[in-house]
Design a protein around this motif. Structure first.
Motif, short mmCIF file in Angstrom:
data_model
loop_
_atom_site.label_atom_id
_atom_site.label_comp_id
_atom_site.label_asym_id
_atom_site.label_seq_id
_atom_site.Cartn_x
_atom_site.Cartn_y
_atom_site.Cartn_z
N PRO A 14 0.89 -1.13 0.01
CA PRO A 14 -0.12 -0.05 -0.10
C PRO A 14 0.97 1.09 -0.14
O PRO A 14 2.04 1.01 0.57
N SER A 15 0.33 2.40 -0.77
CA SER A 15 1.16 3.61 -0.89
C SER A 15 0.30 4.62 -0.84
O SER A 15 -0.92 4.61 -1.03
N ARG A 16 0.97 5.66 -0.69
CA ARG A 16 0.29 7.32 -1.20
C ARG A 16 1.22 7.94 -2.16
O ARG A 16 2.22 7.24 -2.52
N GLN A 17 0.76 8.99 -2.82
CA GLN A 17 1.56 9.58 -3.74
C GLN A 17 2.21 10.87 -3.04
O GLN A 17 1.59 11.54 -2.07
N VAL A 18 3.47 11.03 -3.47
CA VAL A 18 4.31 12.25 -2.86
C VAL A 18 5.11 12.90 -4.07
O VAL A 18 5.40 12.21 -4.87
N ALA A 19 5.12 14.08 -3.71
CA ALA A 19 5.68 14.99 -4.78
C ALA A 19 7.34 15.05 -4.36
O ALA A 19 7.57 15.34 -3.21
#
Length: 130
Positions: A14-19
């Protein structure tokens, strides 16, 4: 903004998006939920992007206070060409600088050794009579 997938699909879930900033450009990359790294630095290239979890640390008393003697955390370099660092591994630090990159089975073996050492230390302390 460019969106890139990691080199290893297992890194995505599982992950999230980062800039992140890579070579002056903003790139959106997947960031695992265990990652506590702020990603605030500017990266020279995509393979330099890394993820690091919160460390767990065993401290030992010294003459001057306390020294961190065993530290471990989850790390990965998802865009690295080395599959051993592209997938999550345990960064094991026994001295103050990372000394090993352990797969989960190797980390469990080290944990068993640390637990056994703890029992041996308890037995040693119990054998000392005042």
């Amino acid at each position: 903004m460019t969106v890139l997938a990691p080199a290893i699909p297992a890194q995505v879930s599982p992950s999230r998006q980062v800039a992140v900033t890579v070579a002056g450009a903003t790139v959106v990359v997947p960031c695992p939920l265990w990652c506590t790294h702020p990603h605030s630095e500017a990266y020279r290239s995509l393979p330099d992007v890394s993820h690091h979890g919160a460390p767990i640390t065993l401290a030992a008393p010294t003459y001057g206070g306390v020294e961190q003697t065993l530290t471990a955390r989850i790390s990965s370099w998802p865009f690295a060409s080395d599959p051993e660092t592209a997938t999550p591994f345990i960064a094991f630090d026994a001295i103050g600088d990372e000394c090993a990159q352990l797969a989960p089975t190797a980390a469990l073996a080290v944990a068993d050794q640390v637990i056994a050492h703890g029992y041996a230390l308890r037995a040693l302390a119990s054998s000392v009579t005042a």
